[in-house]
Design a protein around this motif. Structure first.
Motif, PDB file in Angstrom:
ATOM      1  N   UNK A   6       5.144   8.945 -11.830  1.00 53.92           N
ATOM      2  CA  UNK A   6       3.935   9.044 -10.990  1.00 53.92           C
ATOM      3  C   UNK A   6       3.839   7.883 -10.004  1.00 53.92           C
ATOM      4  N   UNK A   7       4.215   6.689 -10.467  1.00 47.75           N
ATOM      5  CA  UNK A   7       4.019   5.480  -9.658  1.00 47.75           C
ATOM      6  C   UNK A   7       5.317   5.096  -8.950  1.00 47.75           C
ATOM      7  N   UNK A   8       5.743   5.977  -8.026  1.00 49.00           N
ATOM      8  CA  UNK A   8       6.941   5.693  -7.246  1.00 49.00           C
ATOM      9  C   UNK A   8       6.926   6.565  -6.012  1.00 49.00           C
ATOM     10  N   UNK A  14       2.806   6.794  -4.065  1.00 53.08           N
ATOM     11  CA  UNK A  14       2.655   6.627  -5.507  1.00 53.08           C
ATOM     12  C   UNK A  14       1.208   6.773  -5.940  1.00 53.08           C
ATOM     13  N   UNK A  15       0.984   7.193  -7.169  1.00 53.61           N
ATOM     14  CA  UNK A  15      -0.370   7.311  -7.711  1.00 53.61           C
ATOM     15  C   UNK A  15      -1.060   5.961  -7.660  1.00 53.61           C
ATOM     16  N   UNK A  16      -2.335   6.006  -7.237  1.00 55.14           N
ATOM     17  CA  UNK A  16      -3.158   4.793  -7.138  1.00 55.14           C
ATOM     18  C   UNK A  16      -2.517   3.736  -6.240  1.00 55.14           C
ATOM     19  N   UNK A  17      -1.614   4.175  -5.326  1.00 57.31           N
ATOM     20  CA  UNK A  17      -0.932   3.264  -4.394  1.00 57.31           C
ATOM     21  C   UNK A  17      -0.170   2.171  -5.119  1.00 57.31           C
ATOM     22  N   UNK A  18       0.284   2.443  -6.337  1.00 54.10           N
ATOM     23  CA  UNK A  18       1.000   1.458  -7.147  1.00 54.10           C
ATOM     24  C   UNK A  18       2.421   1.957  -7.403  1.00 54.10           C
ATOM     25  N   UNK A  19       3.393   1.330  -6.723  1.00 56.14           N
ATOM     26  CA  UNK A  19       4.810   1.693  -6.878  1.00 56.14           C
ATOM     27  C   UNK A  19       5.459   0.706  -7.837  1.00 56.14           C
ATOM     28  N   UNK A  20       5.716   1.137  -9.059  1.00 54.35           N
ATOM     29  CA  UNK A  20       6.208   0.230 -10.096  1.00 54.35           C
ATOM     30  C   UNK A  20       7.720   0.051 -10.076  1.00 54.35           C
ATOM     31  N   UNK A  21       8.448   0.938  -9.392  1.00 51.19           N
ATOM     32  CA  UNK A  21       9.900   0.796  -9.415  1.00 51.19           C
ATOM     33  C   UNK A  21      10.385  -0.425  -8.641  1.00 51.19           C
ATOM     34  N   UNK A  73      -1.480  -9.375  -9.481  1.00 46.12           N
ATOM     35  CA  UNK A  73      -2.739  -8.643  -9.417  1.00 46.12           C
ATOM     36  C   UNK A  73      -2.595  -7.196  -9.835  1.00 46.12           C
ATOM     37  N   UNK A  74      -1.500  -6.547  -9.418  1.00 42.43           N
ATOM     38  CA  UNK A  74      -1.285  -5.165  -9.825  1.00 42.43           C
ATOM     39  C   UNK A  74      -0.979  -5.067 -11.314  1.00 42.43           C
ATOM     40  N   UNK A  75      -0.311  -6.072 -11.845  1.00 40.26           N
ATOM     41  CA  UNK A  75       0.004  -6.043 -13.275  1.00 40.26           C
ATOM     42  C   UNK A  75      -1.233  -6.304 -14.130  1.00 40.26           C
TER      43      UNK A  75
END
Length: 1014
Positions: free
Chosen positions: A61-63, A67-74, A87-89
């Motif tokens: 979802x987060x890529x 990405x969901x919630x504008x959070x790209x974790x990759x 901050x995102x973490x």
């Protein structure tokens, strides 16, 4: 011009980002090498556990590009990348802790793994926080925000000019506040606005004999020059206690002091308590109690005095009606016995001839405490003649007829007054009694306005301090009884200074004289030198001698005395003003230097003093400016100086700390400014600057004392408006125009202003009385004026703001049901549980809720035309799996407000006539109804969220930057201090102000320090 050019270039450099010489904001992250053992272990866990966790449960979802919630974790590939964007973490940690992620329809997350990830993120947080304890962070030099600029100009000039009213809106930083260098740049276009604002501020400059002040209106036109000192004199007159009834009541309270429980009270004590003149109260007491009259008006006044009721218990107002009756008696007697003087008649001389009008004014002013013996009547005496000449020119026929009618009415009332009838043969005895009475009770203490036909009537527009000239400007001072009977020595000096200021600023004698010389055709231009040729001593005395040489002067002693007095007094006044102006210039230049020091918020160095004076002299010599023009130009240059427009936190002297230290203390004056802009959004006052000069401001006890003092000051409203207004999102409500005013005509500008004011009054009261912060949510009181009370159906009629302690009985109390928030979070023609609930979740409880997808359909705009209620529409909306997750977090928090309509009015049915339903099932499964249900839910389950959110928001605002991981220990200290001090806001503020983050600044030695946000 060269000085201004240098300032312009410097400001442009500052505005386009050349701040490296002022700022510590350009620090770069620490390279990820030479890791400590703890860091190495966290890096190992990241590679072995955290990255696999993200791959399995998150990146689907987060890529990608959206990405969901504008959070790209990759994109997080190393421990360093996590630390750099912590901050995102922190948001990931909160979602995992609340078990909101992964979503219910995703692959389930094992509980042990969830705890492991949470603990790893917390370990990263703690490790980074320990690295740089007390780090002041990157606080950039910055311009004043629009609000700070307005408040600073207000406190610098003493006038609320709001010069930034038309400036572009300041952008906010990541924390939601516009008081940081992260957002406050200065563009060339904005610089031009600052220059224009500085010129407009300078137009309000008022040079006076002691220096200068500022007027609420521009002081360029001559009418403005008159208006400013006139208003100050009239305001002084209006402040004086001149109501006879107040003195009679004060005397009655003294007489009955034992019954009123004030046995030991003196007459002077009574005067102070009731704000009347001790001098005059003593004279009135003597007239009422210690003077024995057998005839005349004082005997009747004493009879009325003895008839006043005695107090029954503590009833200090029992005699008020009787005291007003006594006042009306005195006023009638003095009106009907006033010495009246008409303008002396002289053949061939116009009735509005200035010397004769002024002579008449002098006679009237000199007899305020006398009486007219002709007013006393005995049977058979002839009627008195008219008191005022009613020649035709320059008055029109209608005016003459109206004047004659007024004279007839006045004469009739005077003749029929029974208290002016005296027995035959007793005139001498009565005249003596009336004379004694008149000495105590003047016809007027001061004259604030006079028309052409004063004192009988004034058919034209009355003029403040007017001389009664026909259609010509002219002023006359008439306040001798006020000076003789009411004022003390200090007040006399103040009044004399105000009249001197009137001459100094308004040139009223010179202008009146110039009109006389020009026959009314000439007026005085802005350049006062233009008409000086008419006003030299030689010119004045030559004209005087011409008038005295006329045959009428030889035949009429009154005419001759009037002419002599007129020209001699005009010359004396004009010469006096010339000397005053010459003597005032050095004081005004010194005042300019003092103004510069206040504007710079620190003492000037000698080179700055020399440069400013040199610039003034250059304007006089090379630009041929007058003294006043040069003062305005110099003032303008100060108001666009970087030292004024910018806040630059300077370091303390290197000797006090190691030169290579990462952090160094702020200078005393920088600390004073940081404190004042935190608590007031404005410049330091004299008290705070004095502590900086004394060198002890950095001591915790001194700081704590200053905080307490400043929070009780009315300027603490700046903290409420700018901090709470931004935090709770109501700061710009005064311009809110989303309401359909045809549908809701009750929403007037007056009501909108009252809605905006309510939370400011409420929070200011909480701060100044240092009460627990939970009152913001659970308070049972609020503040209203008449407009807001009508909206709330409260029985309050006063236009003043009052506290309503039982507001909960009307569905109000605390912040949550305030109309400003309910209206701000409604679309205009319906309510919005989504917006209202989001406001509670985001603003009050501090939840991080992502914005909705762009494809989300809007609900119907008009509640009245919708086939479904808002509650039912939201239920359908939550059927969409993409929407349900977020809406489950805040819809219920908004549904409890359904008992309030689109403008916050209480209601039992919606706009379509459907019964409203304010029930809610909250995110944890508990249930509640309305505001009380929401308050119960927050108190039981979410109060720590509210307190943590308040701590973080206040710290971000106070430090003027986004929070860092290294601020965690300070936040822990704030939570502990808040809990141990009864949850009072002052505990939070004191913890912030005495923290290393607030009192220090990064030095050059800290340029390699990381600046990781939370």
């Amino acid at each position: 011009m060269r000085r201004f050019l240098r300032l312009t270039i410097l400001l442009l450099l500052l505005g386009v980002g050349a701040l490296s010489w002022l700022s510590a904001a350009s620090f770069t992250p620490l390279a990820q090498k030479n890791l400590s053992a703890d860091e190495a272990e966290l890096a190992r866990q990241f590679n072995q556990t955290i990255r696999p966790f993200m791959t399995t449960y998150c990146v689907s979802c987060h890529s990608g590009t959206e990405p969901a919630a504008s959070l790209a974790l990759e994109r997080y590939a190393t421990l360093a990348s996590v630390v750099e964007d912590f901050g995102h973490w922190a948001l990931v940690q909160s979602k995992l802790t609340a078990k909101e992620m992964p979503p219910k329809d995703a692959k389930p997350l094992p509980e042990a793994l969830r705890r492991t990830v949470i603990e790893w993120i917390q370990a990263v947080r703690q490790l980074e926080a320990r690295k740089h304890p007390g780090d002041p962070g990157p606080v950039a030099a910055r311009r004043l925000s629009n609000a700070e600029y307005n408040y600073t100009v207000r406190d610098l000039t003493g006038v609320d000019l709001r010069p930034a009213r038309e400036f572009p809106i300041d952008p906010a930083n990541q924390a939601g506040f516009d008081n940081s260098g992260e957002s406050l740049a200065l563009s060339p276009a904005l610089l031009a606005k600052y220059l224009d604002a500085a010129r407009r501020i300078s137009d309000h400059l008022v040079l006076n004999p002691e220096g200068f002040v500022f007027a609420a209106h521009p002081m360029v036109a001559e009418s403005d020059r008159e208006r400013f000192p006139i208003q100050r004199i009239v305001a002084f007159y209006d402040r004086q206690p001149t109501d006879f009834a107040d003195y009679f009541q004060a005397a009655w309270r003294y007489k009955n002091r034992v019954a009123l429980g004030q046995k030991a009270t003196t007459l002077n004590d009574i005067a102070k308590q009731h704000k009347v003149s001790p001098r005059y109260l003593s004279l009135v007491w003597q007239a009422l109690e210690q003077t024995k009259e057998e005839v005349g008006p004082l005997t009747k006044l004493q009879t009325l005095w003895r008839q006043l009721p005695a107090p029954q218990g503590n009833q200090p107002e029992a005699a008020r009606a009787g005291c007003e009756q006594m006042r009306d008696f005195v006023a009638r007697i003095r009106r009907h016995t006033e010495r009246l003087f008409h303008t002396p008649e002289a053949p061939g001389v116009n009735v509005s001839y200035q010397p004769l009008v002024m002579y008449r004014n002098q006679l009237l002013a000199a007899h305020r405490r006398d009486f007219d013996p002709a007013a006393l009547r005995t049977a058979g005496e002839p009627l008195p003649q008219n008191f005022i000449v009613t020649q035709g020119p320059p008055f029109g026929r209608k005016e003459v007829e109206e004047l004659k009618s007024s004279i007839a009415a006045y004469t009739k009332a005077r003749l029929e007054d029974p208290d002016l009838m005296i027995p035959t043969g007793e005139r001498a005895r009565y005249e003596a009694a009336f004379a004694r009475f008149s000495q105590v009770f003047p016809t007027a203490f001061c004259l604030r306005e006079r028309g052409r036909f004063y004192p009988i009537t004034s058919m034209d527009k009355e003029r403040y301090l007017g001389s009664g000239l026909h259609s010509l400007m002219g002023y006359f001072r008439d306040d001798a009884p006020l000076i003789e009977l009411i004022l003390d020595e200090k007040e006399k000096q103040e009044l004399d200074a105000l009249w001197d200021e009137f001459e100094f600023i308004g040139d009223y004698t010179l202008r009146t004289y110039t009109q006389f010389v020009g026959g009314g055709a000439r007026t005085l231009a802005v350049n006062r030198d233009q008409h000086q040729g008419f006003a030299t001593p030689a010119a004045i005395f030559a004209l005087r001698d011409q008038h005295l040489a006329k045959p009428i002067a030889q035949a009429d002693a009154q005419y001759r005395a009037a002419v002599q007095s007129y020209f001699d007094s005009a010359n004396a006044a004009i010469r006096r003003v010339e000397k005053m102006r010459l003597a005032a210039e050095p004081r005004q230049l010194e005042a300019l230097l003092n103004f510069a020091a206040r504007a710079y918020r620190r003492p000037l160095v000698q080179t700055e003093r020399d440069e400013l004076l040199a610039y003034y002299r250059q304007l006089r010599a090379q630009n041929a400016m007058t003294h006043e023009e040069a003062m305005r130009a110099a003032l303008t240059s100060l108001l666009v100086s970087p030292e004024f427009l910018y806040r630059v936190d300077l370091l303390d002297a290197p000797a006090k700390t190691a030169a290579n230290a990462a952090y160094r203390p702020l200078s005393a004056y920088s600390l004073a400014s940081r404190l004042s802009y935190f608590l007031w959004s404005s410049m330091p006052d004299e008290t705070l600057l004095a502590r900086a000069a004394a060198g002890d401001l950095n001591q915790p006890a001194v700081l704590a004392a200053q905080i307490r003092r400043m929070l009780k000051d009315e300027r603490a409203r700046g903290l409420v408006t700018e901090f709470a207004g931004a935090w709770l999102d109501f700061r710009r409500f005064e311009g809110h125009n989303a309401v359909d005013r045809e549908r809701f005509p009750a929403f007037t500008n007056q009501l909108r202003e009252a809605m905006f004011e309510e939370p400011i009054r409420f929070i200011t009261d909480l701060i100044q009385h240092d009460r627990p912060v939970q009152e913001l949510l659970y308070g049972k009181h609020t503040f209203v004026n008449a407009a807001l009370a009508r909206h709330y159906n409260m029985p309050v009629k006063s236009d003043d703001w009052i506290r309503v302690n039982n507001a909960h009985e009307y569905g109000r109390g605390g912040l949550l049901p305030m109309a400003v928030f309910l209206t701000r979070n409604a679309p205009g023609q319906r309510t919005s549980p989504v917006k209202r609930g989001y406001w509670v979740a985001r603003r009050v409880l501090g939840e991080m809720v992502p914005p909705p997808p762009a494809t989300v359909p809007e609900l119907p705009r008009d509640e009245a035309t919708s086939t479904l209620s808002v509650r039912d529409l939201l239920a359908k909306h939550r059927d969409n799996i993409a929407c349900a997750g977020c809406h489950a977090r805040f819809d219920s928090l908004g549904l409890v407000f359904e008992g309030f309509g689109p403008i916050g009015e209480q209601r039992t049915s919606d706009l379509a006539g459907r019964a409203v339903d304010a029930r809610a099932v909250f995110p944890n499964g508990s249930q509640g109804v309305g505001i009380e249900g929401l308050q119960t839910y927050i108190r039981a389950h979410r109060e720590p969220n509210f307190l943590n959110n308040l701590n973080e928001k206040l710290l971000a605002y106070g430090l003027g930057r986004t929070l860092l991981i290294s601020d965690e220990p300070l936040l822990d200290a704030m939570r502990a201090k808040l809990a141990s001090n009864g949850n009072r806001l002052s505990a939070l503020i004191e913890t912030i102000v005495t923290s290393p983050q607030f009192m220090n600044k990064r030095s050059k030695a800290a340029t390699a320090m990381t600046t990781n946000t939370r």
